[in-house]
Design a protein around this motif. Structure first.
Motif, short mmCIF file in Angstrom:
data_model
loop_
_atom_site.label_atom_id
_atom_site.label_comp_id
_atom_site.label_asym_id
_atom_site.label_seq_id
_atom_site.Cartn_x
_atom_site.Cartn_y
_atom_site.Cartn_z
N PHE A 85 0.84 -1.18 0.00
CA PHE A 85 0.00 0.00 0.00
C PHE A 85 0.88 1.23 0.00
N VAL A 146 1.91 1.47 5.40
CA VAL A 146 0.86 2.48 5.42
C VAL A 146 1.28 3.66 6.29
N PHE A 279 -3.09 11.47 -3.09
CA PHE A 279 -4.29 10.85 -2.54
C PHE A 279 -5.30 10.55 -3.65
N ILE A 282 -4.75 7.29 -5.29
CA ILE A 282 -5.33 6.10 -4.66
C ILE A 282 -6.71 5.83 -5.26
N LEU A 286 -7.89 2.56 -7.52
CA LEU A 286 -9.02 1.71 -7.12
C LEU A 286 -10.06 1.62 -8.21
N ILE A 331 -14.05 6.39 -3.59
CA ILE A 331 -13.10 5.49 -2.92
C ILE A 331 -13.86 4.51 -2.05
N LEU A 332 -14.79 5.03 -1.24
CA LEU A 332 -15.55 4.16 -0.34
C LEU A 332 -16.34 3.11 -1.12
N ALA A 335 -14.34 0.44 -3.05
CA ALA A 335 -13.54 -0.44 -2.19
C ALA A 335 -14.39 -1.42 -1.40
N ASP B 93 -11.46 -2.84 2.46
CA ASP B 93 -10.16 -2.78 3.10
C ASP B 93 -10.17 -1.59 4.07
N VAL B 95 -7.88 0.28 5.41
CA VAL B 95 -7.05 1.45 5.07
C VAL B 95 -7.74 2.28 3.98
N VAL B 96 -8.24 1.59 2.97
CA VAL B 96 -8.90 2.29 1.87
C VAL B 96 -10.14 3.03 2.39
N ALA B 97 -10.93 2.34 3.22
CA ALA B 97 -12.13 2.98 3.76
C ALA B 97 -11.75 4.23 4.56
N VAL B 99 -9.05 6.13 4.23
CA VAL B 99 -8.61 7.19 3.31
C VAL B 99 -9.83 7.85 2.67
#
Lengths: 360, 317
Positions: A85, A146, A279, A282, A286, A331-332, A335, B93, B95-97, B99
């Motif tokens: 990561f 991380v 950021f 990321i 994803l 992102i949420l 993921a 995940d 960490v992803v959540a 972020v």
């Protein structure tokens, strides 16, 4: 990443749907926020579209915003593939940007090709070093990358600021270096758009990473490590060395985001110049489901949100920070594998569900 | 150089450090709680922002900062619930959540500030929390200067750390919570409701971290400003690691980090200042060193970041 036995085409389509669904859902929540705040949703999203894809200039703006994201997104995705990561792309692009600017300033009078190459290599090397440290520490001591990469982001931003303020500051109120010579600037692809050869470098790099991951022995090691580190060790992959190298390569790729910004857009190093390309990278990785070629549409999408958000602010008078909200939501949503299951259960057993039988 | 050293040991530098440490310490303890229950909490930064924003908004509407503090608690619990929804229920995940939550809350608080107050920089000024002076302490010379007069949440933090330590390490509830972080299968086998405990822990952690935000907005200042947490959530994450996943350790680490900040601020006024950025860098470098085992062995909870029941695909980061 894919855990079913489904044919590759199905898996590919499923992942595409997940990404598109996440973006659509995030924009829907964004529309809800707009409506709650009393804005006209249609007006807002029309100006979002026009500011991102509406005409040739806004499209150029979108692509310009996408370029650094191609690099940071690819960097995060590559590390992901190796099971690592890299949240440190922000720091890596800062040290790389400074290294690039300093090399470009140190070689006046050199031919354009040479000085650009040297400056890019310096940036990649600086980024690689900044990525290698957390990789090495992870391999040797188990220190979680991380946390170490987040910490090194702050160290990089503070260190570059310190160096510029004390050593390399150009006269004036802003903490920045002098302008790099014209020969060191990346030439424009299309005149007056600020779209430079950086985009070609990024695409070439994506092709290279895709090839390495799929065709080279080293890339196989990376994929194996990402899927099952124990099996990788059992199969004789030198895990420690690979982990350090994956982070270094990821750092080098991320670094080029900073280098190309300096050579192509800013033409100098400016302290605190990044609005969070790391950021956003990321989010890009994803949405691309960590596939190298997926980075292109994903980066363009987030570039469009940035460009469009700005035009929304200018023409519809809606704060562009809504796009930050949308980015966080994407992102949420992207993921959360459980979200897909949830929808699928609602929709009943479709063909998509059948091919995923047995996995949750 | 010796001037700078003198500054470190001045009593008002320490007082400033105590004040600056409070938001970081509260968020760090929130991190300790949730990570002991197996949930990685990268989202502390977002919880600080949520708490700070809610505190200022409700104080702005009602004129009462205590209602603002209550609102911060509610907002923090809501964000904790959101993290739980994604990290536990939807198996994202961790960490992803986290972020995602940080970016979401940064955007949301900035957006709301513009929608409500029409400003991207700072909110209007609101009534801050009062300053309390402790009856007996204020009569003791050095202590009076050090802890004599602070916002109430500073004292709350000093009490919360040992209290949380007792709960975590000396009560059955704490044992159950830690068991989930170490070995969720075993916890489940002996009848501990894994997910319910994790949700409750995230609610408590959200409230704690948001109190840190309330202190930042109503204790230190009297307004909300864009991205006012400014990385303190990440620093809190580091303080939690530095403090060995222990509430008292978290508090002490936060104090140490805040001391570098206080020193840095005061050194600027000296005729021959140390470079600001190099002093500011110390907490981050220290954390990297600690994590690498250079100072002391540090070990996170064994099942940190894992989903329960386990995912089918192996090797998720």
């Amino acid at each position: 990443m894919s855990d079913g036995k489904a044919p590759a085409a199905w898996a590919w389509l499923r992942e595409l749907l997940v990404s598109l669904g996440a973006v659509a859902l995030a924009l829907l929540v964004g529309a809800g926020l707009l409506a709650l705040a009393g804005y006209n949703v249609a007006d807002a999203y029309v100006s979002l579209y026009q500011g991102s894809f509406g005409n040739i200039y806004s499209l150029a703006d979108t692509l310009l915003n996408a370029i650094p994201l191609l690099f940071t997104g690819l960097a995060v995705a590559f590390a992901f593939r190796g099971g690592l990561f890299n949240i440190g792309t922000e720091g890596q692009l800062y040290v790389a940007a400074l290294a690039t600017a300093l090399v470009a300033l140190a070689l006046p009078g050199w031919p354009s090709v040479l000085v650009i190459t040297a400056a890019l290599l310096a940036g990649a090397a600086a980024g690689a070093a900044w990525g290698f440290v957390p990789g090495f520490l992870k391999a040797r001591t188990g220190a979680h990358e991380v946390i170490t990469t987040i910490m090194l982001n702050y160290v990089a931003i503070l260190l570059t600021t310190h160096l510029v303020k004390t050593q390399f500051k150009a006269p004036g109120p802003v903490d920045q270096t002098a302008l790099i010579p014209a020969a060191a600037r990346l030439p424009e692809l299309i005149a007056t758009t600020r779209l430079t050869w950086a985009i070609v470098i990024a695409i070439a790099l994506i092709a290279l990473v895709d090839w390495v991951l799929r065709r080279s022995a080293w890339g196989m090691d990376v994929e194996l490590l990402g899927q099952n580190p124990e099996a990788a060790a059992y199969a004789g992959v030198p895990v420690q060395a690979r982990v350090a190298m994956i982070m270094a390569v990821s750092g080098a790729i991320a670094g080029l985001a900073g280098s190309t910004l300096v050579l192509g857009v800013l033409h100098r190093f400016i302290t605190n110049f990044s609005p969070g390309y790391g950021f956003t990278g990321i989010a890009v990785a994803l949405v691309a489901r960590t596939r190298p070629w997926g980075i292109v549409p994903a980066a363009v999408l987030f570039g469009a949100l940035q460009a469009g958000g700005l035009s929304m602010q200018l023409f519809a008078r809606i704060p562009s920070d809504l796009m930050t909200v949308v980015q966080g939501l994407v992102i949420l949503f992207v993921a959360a594998p459980g979200l897909v299951t949830l929808f699928r259960r609602r929709a009943g057993k479709t063909g998509m569900a059948l091919e995923r039988e047995g996995t949750r | 150089m010796s001037d700078a050293w003198d500054v470190i040991f001045q009593i008002n530098t320490l007082t400033a450090a105590l004040r600056l440490a409070t938001p970081i310490a509260l968020a760090a303890m929130a991190g300790t709680l949730s990570e002991r229950a197996g949930i990685v909490n990268i989202g502390l930064e977002g919880k600080l922002l949520a708490g700070a924003w809610a505190a200022v908004y409700v104080t702005y509407v009602t004129g009462n900062p205590w209602l603002g503090v209550l609102a911060a608690v509610a907002a923090g619990m809501l964000v904790g619930l959101l993290l739980g929804l994604f990290a536990i229920r939807l198996r994202a995940d961790h960490v992803v959540a986290g972020v995602g939550i940080n970016i979401l809350l940064l955007g949301l608080t900035t957006w709301l500030m513009q929608v409500i107050w029409g400003s991207r920089g700072t909110s209007p000024t609101v009534t801050p929390l009062p300053r309390w002076s402790i009856p007996i302490v204020r009569d003791i010379p050095v202590l009076e200067e050090l802890v004599g007069s602070h916002a109430p949440l500073v004292y709350f933090t000093l009490l919360a750390a040992p209290l949380l330590w007792v709960v975590l390490f000396r009560t059955p509830a704490g044992l159950r919570l830690r068991m989930i972080g170490e070995h969720p299968e075993a916890a489940d086998t002996v009848g501990i409701p894994v997910h319910r405990t994790q949700y409750l822990t995230l609610l408590a952690a959200g409230a704690l971290a948001a109190l840190g935000g309330a202190q930042l907005a109503l204790g230190d200042l009297a307004w909300f400003s864009q991205n006012m947490s400014a990385g303190r959530g990440y620093m809190a994450l580091a303080a939690n690691v530095f403090g060995q996943w222990n509430p008292i350790g978290s508090l002490l680490a936060a104090l140490l980090f805040a001391l570098t900040d206080a020193v840095q601020m005061r050194i600027q006024t000296l005729p021959n200042p140390w470079p600001t950025e190099l002093v500011q860098m110390l907490p981050y470098l220290l954390t990297v060193l600690v994590l690498s085992g250079a100072v002391k062995r540090s070990r996170p909870p064994a099942a940190l970041g894992r989903h329960y029941p386990p995912d089918h695909s192996a090797g998720a980061p």
